[in-house]
Design a protein around this motif. Structure first.
Motif, PDB file in Angstrom:
ATOM      1  N   TYR A   1       0.843  -1.193   0.000  1.00  0.00           N
ATOM      2  CA  TYR A   1       0.000   0.000   0.000  1.00  0.00           C
ATOM      3  C   TYR A   1       0.881   1.246   0.000  1.00  0.00           C
ATOM      4  O   TYR A   1       1.921   1.283   0.663  1.00  0.00           O
ATOM      5  CB  TYR A   1      -0.885   0.000   1.250  1.00  0.00           C
ATOM      6  CG  TYR A   1      -1.677   1.268   1.465  1.00  0.00           C
ATOM      7  CD1 TYR A   1      -2.888   1.476   0.814  1.00  0.00           C
ATOM      8  CD2 TYR A   1      -1.214   2.260   2.330  1.00  0.00           C
ATOM      9  CE1 TYR A   1      -3.630   2.638   1.018  1.00  0.00           C
ATOM     10  CE2 TYR A   1      -1.933   3.425   2.540  1.00  0.00           C
ATOM     11  CZ  TYR A   1      -3.143   3.611   1.876  1.00  0.00           C
ATOM     12  OH  TYR A   1      -3.864   4.763   2.068  1.00  0.00           O
TER      13      TYR A   1
ATOM     14  N   TYR B   1      -1.705  -2.774  -4.074  1.00  0.00           N
ATOM     15  CA  TYR B   1      -1.388  -3.777  -5.088  1.00  0.00           C
ATOM     16  C   TYR B   1      -1.237  -5.143  -4.433  1.00  0.00           C
ATOM     17  O   TYR B   1      -0.398  -5.338  -3.550  1.00  0.00           O
ATOM     18  CB  TYR B   1      -0.115  -3.421  -5.854  1.00  0.00           C
ATOM     19  CG  TYR B   1       0.278  -4.489  -6.848  1.00  0.00           C
ATOM     20  CD1 TYR B   1      -0.604  -4.890  -7.857  1.00  0.00           C
ATOM     21  CD2 TYR B   1       1.517  -5.120  -6.781  1.00  0.00           C
ATOM     22  CE1 TYR B   1      -0.270  -5.883  -8.760  1.00  0.00           C
ATOM     23  CE2 TYR B   1       1.876  -6.100  -7.682  1.00  0.00           C
ATOM     24  CZ  TYR B   1       0.972  -6.486  -8.672  1.00  0.00           C
ATOM     25  OH  TYR B   1       1.304  -7.478  -9.563  1.00  0.00           O
TER      26      TYR B   1
ATOM     27  N   TYR C   1      -5.896  -1.931  -6.801  1.00  0.00           N
ATOM     28  CA  TYR C   1      -6.998  -1.146  -6.254  1.00  0.00           C
ATOM     29  C   TYR C   1      -6.545   0.304  -6.141  1.00  0.00           C
ATOM     30  O   TYR C   1      -5.406   0.582  -5.728  1.00  0.00           O
ATOM     31  CB  TYR C   1      -7.404  -1.663  -4.874  1.00  0.00           C
ATOM     32  CG  TYR C   1      -7.813  -3.122  -4.858  1.00  0.00           C
ATOM     33  CD1 TYR C   1      -9.153  -3.485  -4.945  1.00  0.00           C
ATOM     34  CD2 TYR C   1      -6.855  -4.133  -4.752  1.00  0.00           C
ATOM     35  CE1 TYR C   1      -9.533  -4.825  -4.929  1.00  0.00           C
ATOM     36  CE2 TYR C   1      -7.226  -5.474  -4.738  1.00  0.00           C
ATOM     37  CZ  TYR C   1      -8.562  -5.809  -4.830  1.00  0.00           C
ATOM     38  OH  TYR C   1      -8.938  -7.144  -4.823  1.00  0.00           O
TER      39      TYR C   1
ATOM     40  N   TRP D   1     -12.218   3.603  -1.686  1.00  0.00           N
ATOM     41  CA  TRP D   1     -11.785   2.806  -2.827  1.00  0.00           C
ATOM     42  C   TRP D   1     -12.776   2.931  -3.974  1.00  0.00           C
ATOM     43  O   TRP D   1     -13.996   2.827  -3.782  1.00  0.00           O
ATOM     44  CB  TRP D   1     -11.624   1.340  -2.426  1.00  0.00           C
ATOM     45  CG  TRP D   1     -10.557   1.156  -1.388  1.00  0.00           C
ATOM     46  CD1 TRP D   1     -10.730   0.935  -0.053  1.00  0.00           C
ATOM     47  CD2 TRP D   1      -9.149   1.238  -1.608  1.00  0.00           C
ATOM     48  NE1 TRP D   1      -9.512   0.875   0.573  1.00  0.00           N
ATOM     49  CE2 TRP D   1      -8.522   1.056  -0.351  1.00  0.00           C
ATOM     50  CE3 TRP D   1      -8.347   1.456  -2.731  1.00  0.00           C
ATOM     51  CZ2 TRP D   1      -7.140   1.063  -0.193  1.00  0.00           C
ATOM     52  CZ3 TRP D   1      -6.966   1.473  -2.579  1.00  0.00           C
ATOM     53  CH2 TRP D   1      -6.374   1.280  -1.321  1.00  0.00           C
TER      54      TRP D   1
ATOM     55  N   ASN E   1     -14.824   1.933  -7.391  1.00  0.00           N
ATOM     56  CA  ASN E   1     -15.454   0.704  -7.870  1.00  0.00           C
ATOM     57  C   ASN E   1     -15.860  -0.207  -6.716  1.00  0.00           C
ATOM     58  O   ASN E   1     -15.906  -1.433  -6.870  1.00  0.00           O
ATOM     59  CB  ASN E   1     -14.505  -0.036  -8.825  1.00  0.00           C
ATOM     60  CG  ASN E   1     -15.226  -0.963  -9.774  1.00  0.00           C
ATOM     61  OD1 ASN E   1     -16.351  -0.701 -10.182  1.00  0.00           O
ATOM     62  ND2 ASN E   1     -14.571  -2.055 -10.135  1.00  0.00           N
TER      63      ASN E   1
ATOM     64  N   GLY F   1     -14.161  -1.084  -4.279  1.00  0.00           N
ATOM     65  CA  GLY F   1     -13.064  -2.043  -4.156  1.00  0.00           C
ATOM     66  C   GLY F   1     -12.844  -2.532  -2.740  1.00  0.00           C
ATOM     67  O   GLY F   1     -13.021  -1.796  -1.772  1.00  0.00           O
ATOM     68  N   ASP F   2     -12.434  -3.781  -2.635  1.00  0.00           N
ATOM     69  CA  ASP F   2     -12.115  -4.401  -1.353  1.00  0.00           C
ATOM     70  C   ASP F   2     -10.752  -5.072  -1.481  1.00  0.00           C
ATOM     71  O   ASP F   2     -10.652  -6.223  -1.908  1.00  0.00           O
ATOM     72  CB  ASP F   2     -13.173  -5.424  -0.962  1.00  0.00           C
ATOM     73  CG  ASP F   2     -12.872  -6.103   0.372  1.00  0.00           C
ATOM     74  OD1 ASP F   2     -11.898  -5.685   1.046  1.00  0.00           O
ATOM     75  OD2 ASP F   2     -13.597  -7.056   0.730  1.00  0.00           O
ATOM     76  N   PRO F   3      -9.668  -4.366  -1.137  1.00  0.00           N
ATOM     77  CA  PRO F   3      -8.331  -4.941  -1.289  1.00  0.00           C
ATOM     78  C   PRO F   3      -8.109  -6.221  -0.488  1.00  0.00           C
ATOM     79  O   PRO F   3      -7.163  -6.960  -0.759  1.00  0.00           O
ATOM     80  CB  PRO F   3      -7.410  -3.820  -0.800  1.00  0.00           C
ATOM     81  CG  PRO F   3      -8.199  -2.573  -0.972  1.00  0.00           C
ATOM     82  CD  PRO F   3      -9.617  -2.965  -0.676  1.00  0.00           C
TER      83      PRO F   3
ATOM     84  N   LYS G   1     -10.956 -10.642  -5.949  1.00  0.00           N
ATOM     85  CA  LYS G   1     -10.558  -9.352  -6.518  1.00  0.00           C
ATOM     86  C   LYS G   1     -11.728  -8.371  -6.591  1.00  0.00           C
ATOM     87  O   LYS G   1     -11.900  -7.640  -7.579  1.00  0.00           O
ATOM     88  CB  LYS G   1      -9.941  -9.543  -7.910  1.00  0.00           C
ATOM     89  CG  LYS G   1      -8.833 -10.588  -7.980  1.00  0.00           C
ATOM     90  CD  LYS G   1      -8.246 -10.696  -9.374  1.00  0.00           C
ATOM     91  CE  LYS G   1      -7.275 -11.861  -9.468  1.00  0.00           C
ATOM     92  NZ  LYS G   1      -6.644 -11.959 -10.796  1.00  0.00           N
TER      93      LYS G   1
ATOM     94  N   GLY H   1     -13.925  -5.436  -6.827  1.00  0.00           N
ATOM     95  CA  GLY H   1     -13.756  -4.025  -7.108  1.00  0.00           C
ATOM     96  C   GLY H   1     -12.375  -3.597  -7.553  1.00  0.00           C
ATOM     97  O   GLY H   1     -12.104  -2.395  -7.662  1.00  0.00           O
ATOM     98  N   ALA H   2     -11.488  -4.541  -7.850  1.00  0.00           N
ATOM     99  CA  ALA H   2     -10.157  -4.177  -8.340  1.00  0.00           C
ATOM    100  C   ALA H   2     -10.286  -3.477  -9.686  1.00  0.00           C
ATOM    101  O   ALA H   2     -11.069  -3.893 -10.538  1.00  0.00           O
ATOM    102  CB  ALA H   2      -9.277  -5.410  -8.466  1.00  0.00           C
TER     103      ALA H   2
ATOM    104  N   THR I   1      -7.331  -6.529 -12.948  1.00  0.00           N
ATOM    105  CA  THR I   1      -7.293  -7.880 -12.378  1.00  0.00           C
ATOM    106  C   THR I   1      -6.315  -8.802 -13.082  1.00  0.00           C
ATOM    107  O   THR I   1      -6.199  -9.966 -12.699  1.00  0.00           O
ATOM    108  CB  THR I   1      -8.691  -8.510 -12.431  1.00  0.00           C
ATOM    109  OG1 THR I   1      -9.150  -8.538 -13.790  1.00  0.00           O
ATOM    110  CG2 THR I   1      -9.675  -7.723 -11.571  1.00  0.00           C
TER     111      THR I   1
END
Length: 440
Positions: A267, A338, A346, A353, A355, A357-359, A365, A367-368, A371
């Protein structure tokens, strides 16, 4: 550390002939004369520096008989690494080559470019009333550009590098001894040992003062080397603040990070000053590109001040898609996570985040923004920063875990379960800073 320096006035020395200087340095700017330290009596000086050819030089100009000029053909241009430098002086030695010994990462190097040694019993500028400056010449010029840590001076003994470091039995790399044991002598000192303190931490009280500039605390140190921007691979732009700030003013100016990721989860944060930018990752083995939006090997979010962004997934040339986001604006912090284990990127804005996203979602994956990533050019995946317009001058300040954007400290530290690095926002569970300890 550019335009920043330390100084103190020396007292009565243990010896003007015998001493040892040790420091760990991480370079930022290259190809200019940069003084690591200078000792002067006003009109004359002894100085240890990087020359404009990126080699090392030790210079003494005290008198016609004592004149010395020593330099190396070896150059030190790696801005991603910490170097340990030891200069061990004993001008009483009968053999000229023993009077000034240079060690780089524990290995002695012969002065092989210029080889004028000081005369026997030459008196260096370590006498009472002389000025010891760290990071600058006596003439208010030639500032050191980079980081320094664990700076030691031993007055009266010519020490070996093994006092300050040792070879790791597992990796074979030279590593720091964070608490070296030596008798400092009258003018000896230890500064910049724990953070940015300039209070002498040896048995003496030879404190330094800040002669100019600003000392910034950094998590980056010889024990844990953090990612920075890479001055050796940038397409264009001007860097400063330890290569964590870049000013870009041309179309598709871009740069990348110094540390690569093959596995693990990492991160980092980027603070922007304008409405345009490209932020993500790229393949380290790919040469810097004039147009990363059209090239293969770059994966990033691009925004030009609108609520629609563009995701460039350059598995094939120029592949892109749109994404809803907040228009880029000055002061915005871009969050990048990443997941190298699952090839997922993400991107967030000010802690949210994109989309949904949930890292932490792992193989799903969720909401990345990207991908599928590859490293097909003989390298690893590295952080990527681009500008994307010729209409504005853009400034990006990276926080890979140092806890600063430029010279401004983060306003409120987020949670970080790994304990490595300091960030403005919470680090996703399972992620860490991009540093040598993070990689390990």
């Amino acid at each position: 550390m550019a335009n920043t320096y330390l100084q103190r006035t020396l007292g009565t020395p243990t010896s003007e002939k015998i001493w040892t200087f040790s420091a760990w340095v991480k370079r930022s700017g290259l190809s200019s004369t940069q003084h690591i330290f200078s000792l002067d009596s006003g009109s004359n000086r002894d100085a240890f520096s990087f020359d404009s050819d990126n080699g090392l030089r030790f210079y003494c100009n005290g008198s016609a008989t004592g004149y010395a000029d020593l330099s190396t053909n070896r150059v030190l241009r790696d801005t991603s690494a910490w170097f340990h430098l030891v200069l061990a002086v004993d001008t009483s030695q009968g053999t000229a080559a023993d009077r000034v010994k240079l060690y780089i990462n524990g290995t002695q190097y012969t002065w092989d470019e210029t080889t004028t040694y000081p005369s026997q019993d030459y008196l260096t500028f370590t006498d009472s009333g002389d000025i010891f400056r760290i990071g600058r010449d006596r003439t208010d010029a030639n500032y050191f550009d980079g980081l320094m840590s664990h700076v030691h001076f031993c007055d009266g003994t010519q020490l070996a590098p093994t006092v300050f470091g040792s070879t790791d039995s597992t990796t074979g790399e030279w590593k720091i001894n964070t608490s070296p044991s030596f008798t400092p002598g009258n003018n000896g000192f230890t500064v910049l040992k724990d953070g940015n303190t300039i209070t002498d931490q040896s048995a003496n009280s030879n404190d330094f003062s800040l002669g100019g500039g600003t000392l910034t605390q950094t998590e980056d140190c010889p024990s844990n080397n953090f990612c920075t921007l890479n001055g050796n691979t940038q397409y264009s732009g001007t860097m400063s603040n330890g290569n964590l700030k870049i000013v870009q003013s041309g179309y598709n100016y871009n740069d990348r990070g110094t540390l690569g990721m093959e596995s693990g989860k990492f991160y980092w944060e980027l603070k922007i000053s304008n409405t345009h930018g490209e932020f993500g990752v790229c393949e380290n083995g790919k040469a810097p590109q004039t147009d990363p939006q059209s090239g293969v090997g770059c994966y990033f979010l691009y925004n030009n001040g609108n609520t629609t962004g563009y995701i460039f997934n350059n598995v094939s040339s120029g592949s892109s898609s749109t994404i809803t986001c907040t228009a880029f604006a000055s002061g915005m912090i871009i969050n990048v996570a990443y997941d190298a284990d699952n090839q997922a990127l993400y991107v967030g804005q000010n802690g949210t985040w994109l989309n949904s996203g949930d890292p932490t979602s792992g193989a799903s994956k969720t909401g990345a923004v990207i991908t599928t990533l590859y490293a097909r050019y003989g390298g690893t995946i590295v952080p990527f920063i681009g500008h994307g317009t010729s209409s504005f001058t853009g400034t990006t300040e990276a926080n890979f875990g140092n806890g600063y954007f430029g010279t401004t400290q983060i306003s409120s530290e987020g949670t970080n379960a790994s304990g490595i690095g300091k960030f403005e926002y919470d680090v996703p569970t399972g992620y860490t800073a991009l540093s040598t300890k993070g990689l390990n």
